[in-house]
Each structure stands twice: as C-alpha cells, then as structure tokens.
Design a protein around this motif. Structure first.
Motif, PDB file in Angstrom:
ATOM      1  N   VAL A  29     -28.471  61.577 109.560  1.00 32.26           N
ATOM      2  CA  VAL A  29     -29.342  60.460 109.809  1.00 32.26           C
ATOM      3  C   VAL A  29     -28.994  59.282 108.963  1.00 32.26           C
ATOM      4  N   PRO A  30     -28.672  59.331 107.728  1.00 32.79           N
ATOM      5  CA  PRO A  30     -28.330  58.248 107.032  1.00 32.79           C
ATOM      6  C   PRO A  30     -26.913  57.561 107.462  1.00 32.79           C
ATOM      7  N   LEU A  31     -26.012  58.557 108.099  1.00 35.11           N
ATOM      8  CA  LEU A  31     -24.666  57.933 108.526  1.00 35.11           C
ATOM      9  C   LEU A  31     -25.038  57.558 109.968  1.00 35.11           C
ATOM     10  N   GLU A  32     -26.093  57.675 110.742  1.00 35.52           N
ATOM     11  CA  GLU A  32     -26.553  57.104 111.829  1.00 35.52           C
ATOM     12  C   GLU A  32     -26.899  55.589 111.489  1.00 35.52           C
ATOM     13  N   LEU A  33     -28.252  55.750 110.492  1.00 36.73           N
ATOM     14  CA  LEU A  33     -28.760  54.333 110.179  1.00 36.73           C
ATOM     15  C   LEU A  33     -28.159  53.375 109.435  1.00 36.73           C
ATOM     16  N   LEU A  34     -27.105  53.756 108.405  1.00 37.44           N
ATOM     17  CA  LEU A  34     -26.295  52.918 107.681  1.00 37.44           C
ATOM     18  C   LEU A  34     -24.840  52.533 108.503  1.00 37.44           C
ATOM     19  N   SER A  35     -24.281  51.583 107.765  1.00 35.46           N
ATOM     20  CA  SER A  35     -22.909  51.297 108.236  1.00 35.46           C
ATOM     21  C   SER A  35     -22.131  50.702 107.045  1.00 35.46           C
ATOM     22  N   SER A  36     -20.867  50.179 107.476  1.00 40.29           N
ATOM     23  CA  SER A  36     -20.128  49.670 106.339  1.00 40.29           C
ATOM     24  C   SER A  36     -20.435  48.410 106.204  1.00 40.29           C
ATOM     25  N   ASP A  37     -21.384  47.708 107.052  1.00 41.45           N
ATOM     26  CA  ASP A  37     -22.022  46.390 106.683  1.00 41.45           C
ATOM     27  C   ASP A  37     -23.021  46.592 105.510  1.00 41.45           C
ATOM     28  N   ASN A  38     -23.485  47.650 105.171  1.00 40.87           N
ATOM     29  CA  ASN A  38     -24.432  47.665 104.024  1.00 40.87           C
ATOM     30  C   ASN A  38     -23.833  47.783 102.801  1.00 40.87           C
ATOM     31  N   HIS A  39     -24.454  46.907 101.629  1.00 43.29           N
ATOM     32  CA  HIS A  39     -23.836  46.830 100.385  1.00 43.29           C
ATOM     33  C   HIS A  39     -24.388  47.904  99.466  1.00 43.29           C
ATOM     34  N   ALA A  40     -25.596  47.988  99.541  1.00 38.17           N
ATOM     35  CA  ALA A  40     -26.222  49.026  98.539  1.00 38.17           C
ATOM     36  C   ALA A  40     -27.582  49.491  99.030  1.00 38.17           C
ATOM     37  N   ILE A  41     -27.982  50.892  98.582  1.00 33.45           N
ATOM     38  CA  ILE A  41     -29.375  51.297  98.856  1.00 33.45           C
ATOM     39  C   ILE A  41     -30.026  51.922  97.619  1.00 33.45           C
ATOM     40  N   MET A  42     -31.212  51.592  97.676  1.00 32.91           N
ATOM     41  CA  MET A  42     -32.146  52.274  96.815  1.00 32.91           C
ATOM     42  C   MET A  42     -32.734  53.328  97.126  1.00 32.91           C
ATOM     43  N   VAL A  43     -32.416  54.853  96.743  1.00 30.78           N
ATOM     44  CA  VAL A  43     -33.053  56.194  97.245  1.00 30.78           C
ATOM     45  C   VAL A  43     -33.340  56.909  96.026  1.00 30.78           C
ATOM     46  N   ASP A  44     -34.073  57.834  96.307  1.00 32.64           N
ATOM     47  CA  ASP A  44     -34.423  58.990  95.504  1.00 32.64           C
ATOM     48  C   ASP A  44     -33.455  59.697  95.286  1.00 32.64           C
ATOM     49  N   GLY A  45     -33.608  61.097  94.467  1.00 30.44           N
ATOM     50  CA  GLY A  45     -32.493  61.931  94.295  1.00 30.44           C
ATOM     51  C   GLY A  45     -31.789  62.858  95.303  1.00 30.44           C
ATOM     52  N   TYR A  46     -32.417  62.779  96.625  1.00 30.69           N
ATOM     53  CA  TYR A  46     -31.962  63.613  97.800  1.00 30.69           C
ATOM     54  C   TYR A  46     -30.634  63.180  98.153  1.00 30.69           C
ATOM     55  N   GLU A  47     -29.684  64.277  98.006  1.00 31.42           N
ATOM     56  CA  GLU A  47     -28.414  64.205  98.274  1.00 31.42           C
ATOM     57  C   GLU A  47     -27.662  63.926  99.691  1.00 31.42           C
ATOM     58  N   GLY A  48     -28.760  64.022 100.599  1.00 29.45           N
ATOM     59  CA  GLY A  48     -28.471  63.599 102.069  1.00 29.45           C
ATOM     60  C   GLY A  48     -27.800  62.359 102.239  1.00 29.45           C
ATOM     61  N   TYR A  49     -28.252  61.255 101.513  1.00 33.18           N
ATOM     62  CA  TYR A  49     -27.695  60.013 101.612  1.00 33.18           C
ATOM     63  C   TYR A  49     -26.263  59.813 100.988  1.00 33.18           C
ATOM     64  N   GLN A  50     -25.630  60.554 100.369  1.00 29.28           N
ATOM     65  CA  GLN A  50     -24.327  60.479  99.493  1.00 29.28           C
ATOM     66  C   GLN A  50     -23.275  60.333 100.639  1.00 29.28           C
ATOM     67  N   LYS A  51     -23.308  61.367 101.730  1.00 29.95           N
ATOM     68  CA  LYS A  51     -22.094  61.003 102.603  1.00 29.95           C
ATOM     69  C   LYS A  51     -21.856  59.648 102.979  1.00 29.95           C
ATOM     70  N   ALA A  52     -22.981  59.305 103.531  1.00 30.01           N
ATOM     71  CA  ALA A  52     -23.096  57.738 104.067  1.00 30.01           C
ATOM     72  C   ALA A  52     -22.398  56.740 103.018  1.00 30.01           C
ATOM     73  N   CYS A  53     -22.878  56.959 101.734  1.00 29.43           N
ATOM     74  CA  CYS A  53     -22.455  56.082 100.619  1.00 29.43           C
ATOM     75  C   CYS A  53     -20.797  56.226 100.701  1.00 29.43           C
TER      76      CYS A  53
END
Length: 282
Positions: free
Chosen positions: A65-89
């Motif tokens: 889901v974060p892979l679909e919502l985000l892209s290389s255009d994004n510079h920084a995200i503020m999130v909690d500790g959930y590791e599901g965001y890390q792959k997109a980062c």
C-alpha cells in the motif's frame, strides 16, 4: 470525484513532507475474505499552505500500500513505528521520520503502573521529551531556517543527554516490562526520531495525521462498516474532500454542493483545478 482526488494526490507528492497513518475498516463484501475480517483506511496528509488529506481504502495493511501511495517524488514521511512503510522508503529514497508522541505515549503507559507518589525512569524520560516539546512550542512561528538553528542549538544537547540515559537504562530494565517496552521502542526508533533535527520543515510528531484520520475513526463508531469495496472507495474520496475543505477554511457541505453541481460540466484539467478547495469560489 476521482479527477479531484487525482489532483490532490499530485499536490501531496509535491510537498517536502507527508504525514501518514492508517486505521481499521470493516468491509462486508470483499473477495476471499469473511465479513468480520479487517481492512484498512490509510491517510496521507500535508499541513501548511494548501493543506490536504487523501484517504485510501485497501483490503490489507501490507507494505504494498505505501508502495502504491508513495513515489520517488516524495522526500520525507512522518509515520509511527509500523514497518510496512519501510520498503517504500528504501525503494524510493524517502527519509523516514519517527513520532515523538508515540514514544512519549509508551512512557506514559509505564508511568501509570508506578506506585502512587513514586517517581522513576518513566518520569525521567518524559521530562526529557517535554523539554523537546517546549522548544517546539517556542519556535512554532519561526521560519524553517530559524527552527533548524534553534533545534541544533537547544534540542540537540537534550537529545544527546537522553541517548546517554537511554543506553544506561537499557542495561538495567527488563525488556518485557512496560518500561522496558518503552525503552526498546525509543532505542529502535532512535534514528528516525532525531531526524526532525535536520530540517526546519520537519515536525516533531505525527499528530497532524492522527488529527486528519480522527473524524473517520469517530464516524466508524456510528456507521460501523462499508457494505462493498466500491462503498469503501467512495467513503475514502468523500473523506478526502471534506477534510481538505475543512483544512482550507471552507464549509464542507457548501463545498460538496458546489462541486457536485460543477464537476459534471468540466471539460479539461484546468476546470477541475478550479474546483480544488484553495481555488474554488464558494
């Protein structure tokens, strides 16, 4: 509504920072899932000039889901500790920031278990974190470059003392206790948590996303579930427009009335852009 949502997403991808969060949603008719299973409503949020929130329904909480919502255009995200965001980062080279409010919450939970009238390590941690928040309150109205200077001068020494205290405390506290859980979380998230010091545009916590998603969580107590995936997607779009309208000082009812009247008549992207909350004349 989708053309407007697409423009909001484009707008969010141009911002230096996005807040993100997710919460559970029940959808009764989902292929291959029973009616009691969990689905999720995600939110991407930007505050400041032309504030915007985009909600997104997904039938799972996976890293896709974060892979679909985000892209290389994004510079920084503020999130909690959930590791599901890390792959997109990793894949998109996005700076990931950690939320001090989440860290503080865990020490609050540990503090609640202390004997009445007693003070302990939870109080020490909370005192350090409170000092960081006091600095943020003081520099709230400053431009980003000045916030960065103040943080380097005033917050960085406090962070250094907190890290020294953390390293010592980890050696003396059992990791399975409430206090131990708070210490381990602080340690595991450390590099993300101190990331806000490096740019005056970065926030100290993810409260903006939590505020953005709260109307959905409150509403969920009343309507409880979506019947179909189409209904969940429609809810996401409506919440996106309503919360973005509110963030830009519009009456959401009047705004929706206006766009439902005008959208069927648009012929090009410029006419859709004119209906964005910061462009429309209501």
């Amino acid at each position: 509504m989708q053309p407007l949502i697409n423009l909001l997403i484009e707008h969010l991808h141009k911002q230096p920072l996005l807040h993100m969060d997710e919460t559970t949603l029940q959808v009764l008719d989902e292929p291959g899932k029973n009616a009691q299973s969990k689905s999720y409503m995600w939110v991407m949020n930007h505050t400041g000039s032309h504030s915007a929130s985009v909600f997104h329904y997904a039938d799972h909480r996976g890293q896709q889901v974060p892979l679909e919502l985000l892209s290389s255009d994004n510079h920084a995200i503020m999130v909690d500790g959930y590791e599901g965001y890390q792959k997109a980062c990793y894949d998109y080279g996005i700076t990931r920031l950690g939320c001090w409010a989440h860290a503080r919450r865990k020490f609050k939970e540990a503090q609640a278990l202390q004997k009445k009238g007693k003070t302990g390590k939870s109080d020490q941690a909370l005192a350090y974190i409170q000092k960081l928040y006091a600095i943020e309150k003081k520099i709230k109205e400053e431009p980003p470059d000045q916030r960065h200077i103040f943080r380097q001068k005033e917050a960085k020494p406090i962070v250094a003392k907190l890290k020294e205290w953390l390293d010592k405390s980890l050696q003396t506290v059992a990791p399975k206790t409430k206090l131990g859980v708070a210490l381990v979380y602080l340690n595991n998230q450390w590099d993300r948590l101190i990331g806000y010091l490096e740019d005056g545009r970065y926030p100290i916590d993810n409260n903006a996303a939590e505020r953005a998603i709260r109307p959905f969580t409150i509403g969920r107590k009343n309507w409880m579930f979506s019947k179909s995936q189409a209904g969940a997607k429609a809810s996401a779009n409506l919440y996106s427009l309503i919360e973005t309208a509110k963030a830009n000082g519009l009456n959401p009812y009047e705004y929706l009335q206006n766009i439902f009247k005008e959208l069927p008549n648009v012929n090009d992207v410029e006419q859709v852009e004119a209906l964005l909350p910061w462009n429309i004349k209501v």
